[in-house]
Design an enzyme around this catalytic site. Structure first.
Site, mmCIF file in Angstrom:
data_model
loop_
_atom_site.group_PDB
_atom_site.id
_atom_site.type_symbol
_atom_site.label_atom_id
_atom_site.label_comp_id
_atom_site.label_asym_id
_atom_site.label_seq_id
_atom_site.Cartn_x
_atom_site.Cartn_y
_atom_site.Cartn_z
ATOM 1 N NE ARG A 49 -13.873 94.457 -0.771
ATOM 2 C CZ ARG A 49 -12.688 95.071 -0.931
ATOM 3 N NH1 ARG A 49 -11.962 94.834 -1.995
ATOM 4 N NH2 ARG A 49 -12.232 95.887 -0.031
ATOM 5 C CG ASN A 93 -10.151 99.654 7.457
ATOM 6 O OD1 ASN A 93 -9.230 98.957 7.052
ATOM 7 N ND2 ASN A 93 -10.584 99.608 8.705
ATOM 8 C CG ASP A 110 -14.847 99.953 6.362
ATOM 9 O OD1 ASP A 110 -14.705 101.067 6.897
ATOM 10 O OD2 ASP A 110 -14.353 98.898 6.842
ATOM 11 C CG HIS A 127 -5.017 101.740 1.130
ATOM 12 N ND1 HIS A 127 -4.751 100.606 1.857
ATOM 13 C CD2 HIS A 127 -3.813 102.343 0.921
ATOM 14 C CE1 HIS A 127 -3.432 100.527 2.086
ATOM 15 N NE2 HIS A 127 -2.849 101.581 1.533
ATOM 16 C CB THR A 168 -2.965 97.311 10.058
ATOM 17 O OG1 THR A 168 -2.248 97.162 8.834
ATOM 18 C CG2 THR A 168 -2.134 98.073 11.069
ATOM 19 C CG ASN A 185 -3.166 92.429 15.123
ATOM 20 O OD1 ASN A 185 -3.662 91.310 15.214
ATOM 21 N ND2 ASN A 185 -2.878 93.001 13.978
HETATM 22 C C1 BJW Z 1 -7.801 92.203 14.243
HETATM 23 C C2 BJW Z 1 -9.026 91.678 14.559
HETATM 24 C C3 BJW Z 1 -9.757 92.334 15.531
HETATM 25 C C4 BJW Z 1 -8.189 90.466 13.006
HETATM 26 N N1 BJW Z 1 -9.253 93.414 16.115
HETATM 27 N N2 BJW Z 1 -7.320 93.280 14.850
HETATM 28 C C5 BJW Z 1 8.086 94.864 -2.115
HETATM 29 C C6 BJW Z 1 8.538 95.319 -0.885
HETATM 30 C C7 BJW Z 1 7.939 96.432 -0.256
HETATM 31 C C8 BJW Z 1 6.885 97.089 -0.853
HETATM 32 C C9 BJW Z 1 6.455 96.624 -2.075
HETATM 33 C C10 BJW Z 1 7.045 95.535 -2.691
HETATM 34 N N3 BJW Z 1 6.397 95.327 -3.881
HETATM 35 C C11 BJW Z 1 5.416 96.238 -3.997
HETATM 36 C C12 BJW Z 1 5.447 97.047 -2.922
HETATM 37 C C13 BJW Z 1 4.514 98.178 -2.622
HETATM 38 C C14 BJW Z 1 3.132 97.670 -2.247
HETATM 39 C C15 BJW Z 1 3.243 96.765 -1.010
HETATM 40 O O1 BJW Z 1 3.343 97.233 0.111
HETATM 41 N N4 BJW Z 1 3.196 95.457 -1.194
HETATM 42 C C16 BJW Z 1 3.388 94.538 -0.085
HETATM 43 C C17 BJW Z 1 2.209 93.588 -0.019
HETATM 44 C C18 BJW Z 1 4.714 93.862 -0.290
HETATM 45 N N5 BJW Z 1 2.353 98.832 -1.954
HETATM 46 C C19 BJW Z 1 1.742 99.487 -2.907
HETATM 47 O O2 BJW Z 1 1.725 99.100 -4.076
HETATM 48 C C20 BJW Z 1 1.088 100.780 -2.511
HETATM 49 N N6 BJW Z 1 1.510 101.805 -3.381
HETATM 50 C C21 BJW Z 1 2.792 102.201 -3.395
HETATM 51 O O3 BJW Z 1 3.608 101.818 -2.580
HETATM 52 O O4 BJW Z 1 3.103 103.069 -4.430
HETATM 53 C C22 BJW Z 1 4.499 103.244 -4.713
HETATM 54 C C23 BJW Z 1 5.122 101.921 -5.181
HETATM 55 C C24 BJW Z 1 4.467 101.129 -6.095
HETATM 56 C C25 BJW Z 1 5.040 99.919 -6.530
HETATM 57 C C26 BJW Z 1 6.259 99.505 -6.016
HETATM 58 C C27 BJW Z 1 6.890 100.300 -5.068
HETATM 59 C C28 BJW Z 1 6.315 101.517 -4.651
HETATM 60 C C29 BJW Z 1 -0.416 100.672 -2.640
HETATM 61 C C30 BJW Z 1 -0.985 99.717 -1.665
HETATM 62 C C31 BJW Z 1 -2.487 99.566 -1.899
HETATM 63 C C32 BJW Z 1 -3.084 98.483 -1.028
HETATM 64 N N7 BJW Z 1 -4.366 98.196 -1.507
HETATM 65 C C33 BJW Z 1 -5.195 97.268 -0.754
HETATM 66 C C34 BJW Z 1 -6.486 97.068 -1.543
HETATM 67 C C35 BJW Z 1 -7.339 98.340 -1.457
HETATM 68 C C36 BJW Z 1 -8.590 98.212 -2.230
HETATM 69 C C37 BJW Z 1 -9.464 97.124 -1.699
HETATM 70 O O5 BJW Z 1 -10.016 97.265 -0.599
HETATM 71 O O6 BJW Z 1 -9.614 96.127 -2.419
HETATM 72 O O7 BJW Z 1 -5.444 97.799 0.545
HETATM 73 S S1 BJW Z 1 -4.401 95.713 -0.424
HETATM 74 C C38 BJW Z 1 -5.093 95.509 1.183
HETATM 75 O O8 BJW Z 1 -4.022 95.521 2.151
HETATM 76 C C39 BJW Z 1 -5.936 96.761 1.429
HETATM 77 C C40 BJW Z 1 -5.601 97.073 2.850
HETATM 78 O O9 BJW Z 1 -5.890 98.438 3.143
HETATM 79 C C41 BJW Z 1 -4.141 96.728 2.936
HETATM 80 C C42 BJW Z 1 -3.646 96.466 4.351
HETATM 81 O O10 BJW Z 1 -4.299 95.371 4.902
HETATM 82 P P1 BJW Z 1 -4.684 95.367 6.445
HETATM 83 O O11 BJW Z 1 -5.692 96.428 6.686
HETATM 84 O O12 BJW Z 1 -3.472 95.388 7.268
HETATM 85 O O13 BJW Z 1 -5.477 93.982 6.562
HETATM 86 P P2 BJW Z 1 -4.863 92.497 6.781
HETATM 87 O O14 BJW Z 1 -5.911 91.550 6.371
HETATM 88 O O15 BJW Z 1 -3.558 92.379 6.147
HETATM 89 O O16 BJW Z 1 -4.623 92.424 8.354
HETATM 90 C C43 BJW Z 1 -5.704 92.449 9.269
HETATM 91 C C44 BJW Z 1 -5.128 92.419 10.676
HETATM 92 O O17 BJW Z 1 -6.201 92.530 11.590
HETATM 93 C C45 BJW Z 1 -4.386 91.106 11.023
HETATM 94 O O18 BJW Z 1 -3.117 91.418 11.580
HETATM 95 C C46 BJW Z 1 -5.277 90.455 12.092
HETATM 96 O O19 BJW Z 1 -4.531 89.759 13.099
HETATM 97 C C47 BJW Z 1 -5.949 91.656 12.685
HETATM 98 N N8 BJW Z 1 -7.249 91.387 13.288
HETATM 99 N N9 BJW Z 1 -9.223 90.531 13.803
HETATM 100 C C48 BJW Z 1 -8.002 93.830 15.778
HETATM 101 N N10 BJW Z 1 -10.976 91.841 15.910
#
Ligand code: BJW
Length: 252
Positions: free
Chosen positions: A71, A107, A109, A124, A193, A218
């Site tokens: 990546r 992001n 990137d 992140h 997002t 979005n």
């Molecule tokens: C367009 C488009 C165009 C398309 N124009 N738009 C249960 C309940 C609640 C919370 C939790 C739970 N269990 C665990 C948790 C906490 C957890 C969490 O939230 N999990 C959920 C999935 C449930 N969070 C964490 O663990 C975070 N830490 C934390 O909370 O610490 C304290 C804690 C820990 C444990 C338990 C409780 C508390 C850390 C989160 C880290 C996320 N990491 C990632 C990977 C990063 C590294 C990597 O790149 O590999 O981050 S996961 C991934 O998701 C990445 C992204 O930054 C993140 C968000 O994704 P994003 O950017 O929204 O992308 P998509 O694909 O989801 O959406 C894209 C959107 O674009 C879509 O809507 C499309 O429609 C749109 N789109 N084309 C505009 N042209």
């Protein structure tokens, strides 16, 4: 013209303080997959439990570091798209008028910075920075690609990507700056997002509680769409340049 675009452009022109959260959708038009797209998203092909958790790294550091290095190399070959450029233009226009602005990105990137955005908080982490698991030191001065997997540091510790995995805390400075901007702003955007990952997705609630008007950009609705007063339903690479032109185009 897209519904709400003129109204949101008026709000943007008049805002004293703007906070913008971006996600993977903003980089999609640069050729970088999102995570949750049903067909092309990373999580459609790869299991996040096997790649994006500390446990996965502990279990199979070679697999995890190979994936992140692929990546890292892919992102280097991609360019910022019109959405990144429009966000940099919006920041410049607001700052020239003495307004407060913060771009909060999930992001990893660095395309916002490459497009010229200056006030960027990375929630992140970043694909280019890796951390020695022995000393905790971070570095960006690394061969690309790595010569061996898992890569090791000069101190003999395994190197891990400087990104935030599920279950890990976000960098405290970054989340504090983001929360403070969300609480201070009068206009808040979430762009590209899916709004399912905490704590980033909770920022809209901070902004609302403190009286901000909230806008979602979005092509699709999300589980948190109802939190936003306005929706701009289209791809960021089309919507954001139009928004910038409507808000500030006449003044340039
Ligand atoms: C367009 C488009 C165009 C398309 N124009 N738009 C249960 C309940 C609640 C919370 C939790 C739970 N269990 C665990 C948790 C906490 C957890 C969490 O939230 N999990 C959920 C999935 C449930 N969070 C964490 O663990 C975070 N830490 C934390 O909370 O610490 C304290 C804690 C820990 C444990 C338990 C409780 C508390 C850390 C989160 C880290 C996320 N990491 C990632 C990977 C990063 C590294 C990597 O790149 O590999 O981050 S996961 C991934 O998701 C990445 C992204 O930054 C993140 C968000 O994704 P994003 O950017 O929204 O992308 P998509 O694909 O989801 O959406 C894209 C959107 O674009 C879509 O809507 C499309 O429609 C749109 N789109 N084309 C505009 N042209």
């Amino acid at each position: 013209m897209l519904d709400n675009l003129e109204t949101v452009a008026d709000l943007l022109r008049d805002a004293d303080s703007v906070a913008i959260l971006t996600g993977a959708g903003v980089s999609k038009e640069s050729g970088i997959p999102t995570f949750r797209d049903a067909l092309e998203g990373y999580w459609a092909t790869y299991d996040p439990e096997k790649l994006a958790t500390p446990e996965a790294f502990e279990r199979d550091p070679e697999l995890v570091t190979r994936w992140y290095d692929e990546r890292r190399m892919k992102v280097r070959a991609c360019d910022p798209n019109p959405a990144h450029h429009a966000l940099a233009d919006i920041e410049a226009a607001l700052r020239a008028r003495g307004r407060s602005f913060l771009l909060i990105t999930q992001n990893v990137d660095r395309l916002h910075q490459r497009a010229g955005s200056e006030q960027v908080v990375e929630l992140h982490g970043c694909l280019d920075r890796w951390r020695c698991t022995k000393t905790g030191e971070s570095t960006t001065d690394l061969p690309a690609p790595f010569e061996e997997y898992p890569p090791t540091s000069a101190h003999g510790g395994l190197l891990r990507p400087g990104v935030v995995w599920f279950g890990e805390g976000l960098p405290p400075d970054a989340i504090e700056a983001a929360a403070s901007a969300a609480q201070m702003c009068d206009l808040y955007f979430a762009i590209g997002t899916s709004g399912v990952v905490y704590p980033a997705t909770g920022l809209v609630m901070d902004a609302k509680r403190h009286g901000a008007i909230c806008v979602e950009c979005n092509p699709d609705s999300t589980p948190v769409s109802e939190q936003f007063e306005y929706a701009l339903r289209g791809p960021a690479g089309t919507v954001l340049p139009e928004l910038y032109a409507l808000a500030f185009g006449q003044d340039q």
